[in-house]
Design an enzyme around this catalytic site. Structure first.
Site, PDB file in Angstrom:
ATOM      1  N   CYS A 331     -20.267  36.156 -35.902  1.00 49.66           N
ATOM      2  CA  CYS A 331     -21.642  36.441 -36.320  1.00 49.66           C
ATOM      3  C   CYS A 331     -22.339  37.418 -35.356  1.00 49.66           C
ATOM      4  O   CYS A 331     -21.932  38.565 -35.286  1.00 49.66           O
ATOM      5  CB  CYS A 331     -22.408  35.137 -36.502  1.00 49.66           C
ATOM      6  SG  CYS A 331     -23.808  35.344 -37.616  1.00 49.66           S
ATOM      7  N   HIS A 439     -19.085  31.246 -39.308  1.00 49.86           N
ATOM      8  CA  HIS A 439     -19.177  30.136 -38.369  1.00 49.86           C
ATOM      9  C   HIS A 439     -18.189  29.083 -38.862  1.00 49.86           C
ATOM     10  O   HIS A 439     -17.947  28.968 -40.063  1.00 49.86           O
ATOM     11  CB  HIS A 439     -20.589  29.541 -38.385  1.00 49.86           C
ATOM     12  CG  HIS A 439     -21.617  30.443 -37.796  1.00 49.86           C
ATOM     13  ND1 HIS A 439     -21.664  30.745 -36.469  1.00 49.86           N
ATOM     14  CD2 HIS A 439     -22.645  31.109 -38.367  1.00 49.86           C
ATOM     15  CE1 HIS A 439     -22.681  31.546 -36.236  1.00 49.86           C
ATOM     16  NE2 HIS A 439     -23.289  31.791 -37.377  1.00 49.86           N
TER      17      HIS A 439
HETATM   18  N1  LIG Z   1     -26.048  33.292 -36.408  1.00 53.95           N
HETATM   19  C1  LIG Z   1     -25.989  34.506 -35.886  1.00 53.95           C
HETATM   20  O1  LIG Z   1     -25.185  34.783 -35.024  1.00 53.95           O
HETATM   21  C2  LIG Z   1     -27.035  35.487 -36.388  1.00 53.95           C
HETATM   22  C3  LIG Z   1     -26.750  36.893 -35.960  1.00 53.95           C
HETATM   23  C4  LIG Z   1     -27.929  37.830 -36.095  1.00 53.95           C
HETATM   24  N2  LIG Z   1     -29.004  37.433 -35.251  1.00 53.95           N
HETATM   25  C5  LIG Z   1     -28.365  37.915 -37.547  1.00 53.95           C
HETATM   26  O2  LIG Z   1     -29.312  37.278 -37.921  1.00 53.95           O
HETATM   27  O3  LIG Z   1     -27.779  38.627 -38.338  1.00 53.95           O
END
Ligand SMILES: NC(=O)CC[C@H](N)C(=O)O
Length: 503
Positions: A331, A439
């Site tokens: 992510c 995830h």
């Molecule tokens: N859960 C995350 O790693 C989010 C990644 C990033 N901040 C987004 O919103 O795209």
């Protein structure tokens, strides 16, 4: 009418979510259909329900302990702290907006109906609800319009067990002080005291228990010994993060980003004897790991800046390019691996801001106001390097992101083909750099085991998995938890307390 009990604590980290999970499991074992509830959770570690709604991880874990699927009603308000903007406020699983702490506090009454309705829906579907408070009920500055502790207990008409943490010391003072700072009506709801995280001989504690009972006129219903039980909650993060030293075996380094989100992504790696998982928050600790993991983050751009300034970015780039150490980004960590980050709408920072990425993957990320939130499944396409052994495997996971990531050059290929037709992530043609939005990717133990085994073979060590699947492992932990708490808590007294309020 459902049975209700609320777990409140004298302070954060006293083990409320642990006791709540334990009661969920015990009630399930005793034949009740039971659900957890926490009106408001503040955490970056979230869970996506089957219908694509976002709740705190702790309630998802407690639902698992209760043997039911997590639903949004179990945690109607989730506050995800971001740096400059206060918190992203999630109501009923969807983004409400970014609010500064003061604005949230001022507008809190607006959220009371959502909390009440979620609780009522839950109550109508289950035989029993175990509610969890937040922080301490004696935060006298926050008492007005409280919807998390005594305010919630009142809405639900639930009796309360107050948990104190003896490991940190001062447990009698904190129990006594907490009860004393409450209004008489609130005090009357506390039906039992619980001493948590006890080590040593209960005999020595015994006189103290009698004295606190006499002073407060509230019985001590349990003393729970300190025992290592592995649960997916915020408290377990603090235990994990202290593991910073390189140990024997396969050395896996997770970069401890300041806004790390969904840290539970890496728990699965601990199920292999022979793997040493550690968290690195400064350049001096990185060393030469066998695998580098970049976790998700609520604020990719701010955390990339931190990575750059800490010197870790340059070290990771060198380890990958010169020493051929593989890196996997999940992510936000995946987004960092690319060449550029663009934020036209100001999702993470100033509107129109752009930032150079780590340049390890020929890709760029554009943030958009729309949030992708879904449970996902797919098939691994990646075939380069270590991924040759996992090509074609089915994997499941979940996505929570605002950014979308696009390919900029030909030397990368999609990592996973998703069941809904989308492609996810990329792998570099030399197999050293892998990024994905999924995830929970490592919870696919066949995938994780194959990658780790190859790395271990290269190093000349052997690995053994401690459970066949993450589900099996978690189930064993929930049973261990229920055993411990059943042994230490007077469950007859707890059932009696619940019965008194059952009308
Ligand atoms: N859960 C995350 O790693 C989010 C990644 C990033 N901040 C987004 O919103 O795209």
């Amino acid at each position: 009418m459902a049975k209700k009990i609320m777990i409140q604590g004298t302070m954060s980290n006293s083990g409320k979510s642990f006791v709540t999970a334990a009661l969920c499991r015990i009630l399930k074992q005793d034949g009740y259909r039971v659900a957890p509830f926490k009106s408001q959770n503040m955490a970056l570690n979230s869970y996506i329900t089957k219908d694509g709604l976002e709740i705190g991880r702790a309630q998802a874990m407690q639902a698992e302990a209760a043997g039911i699927a997590p639903t949004v009603d179990m945690n109607p308000i989730l506050l995800k702290p971001t740096s400059q903007m206060g918190s992203q406020v999630i109501v009923n699983g969807e983004v409400f907006g970014n609010l500064r702490a003061m604005d949230y506090y001022r507008r809190k009454t607006e959220f009371i109906p959502a909390v009440r309705e979620a609780f009522e829906r839950l109550e109508s579907q289950f035989d029993a609800i175990v509610l969890e408070g937040a922080g301490s009920p004696a935060e006298i500055n926050l008492r007005d319009n409280d919807i998390v502790n005594m305010g919630m207990a009142k809405i639900a008409n639930a009796p309360v067990l107050l948990v104190g943490d003896i490991d940190r010391g001062g447990v009698f003072a904190s129990l006594y002080g907490t009860v004393s700072l409450l209004e008489p009506e609130e005090r009357a709801r506390i039906k039992g005291l619980v001493i948590n995280k006890f080590r040593g001989d209960v005999k020595i504690l015994e006189p103290g228990l009698r004295m606190i009972e006499e002073r407060l006129h509230i019985p001590v219903v349990g003393v729970i010994p300190m025992e290592q039980i592995d649960l997916d909650d915020e408290d377990s993060l603090s235990d994990r993060l202290v593991r910073t030293e390189v140990q024997e075996g396969l050395d896996v380094a997770v970069i401890h980003l300041p806004h790390i989100s969904n840290f539970t992504d890496f728990n699965a790696l601990e199920h292999y004897d022979g793997v040493s998982l550690r968290y690195v928050d400064r350049a001096a600790h990185l060393g030469r790991p066998d695998l580098i993991l970049l976790p998700g983050t609520k604020n990719t751009m701010a955390d990339l800046k931190w990575l750059r300034e800490s010197g870790l970015e340059a070290m990771i780039q060198r380890l990958v390019e010169e020493q051929k150490i593989p890196v996997i980004g999940i992510c936000g960590g995946y987004q960092m691996l690319g060449e550029r980050l663009l934020d036209p709408e100001g999702v993470e920072g100033e509107p129109g801001s752009t930032m150079r990425g780590m340049g390890l993957l020929a890709a760029e990320t554009v943030f958009a106001a729309e949030k992708t939130r879904t449970q996902t499944e797919g098939t691994v396409l990646a075939a380069a390097g270590y991924y040759g052994k996992v090509t074609g495997q089915s994997v499941t996971g979940y996505e929570i992101h605002m950014g979308e990531t696009f390919q900029t050059q030909k030397n990368i290929t999609p990592a996973i083909r998703l069941a809904d037709g989308r492609m996810d992530g990329f792998v570099r043609s030399d197999g050293l750099v892998f990024g994905s939005y999924l995830h929970g990717l490592f919870d696919n133990l066949e995938f994780t085991g194959a990658i780790l085994t190859q790395l271990a073979e290269k190093k000349g060590i052997s690995l053994t998995a401690t459970a066949k699947s993450m589900e099996e492992y978690k189930e064993s932990q929930y049973d261990k938890l229920a055993d411990l708490v059943r042994r230490s808590l007077d469950m007859d007294a707890v059932y009696k307390i619940m019965k008194e309020y059952e009308s």
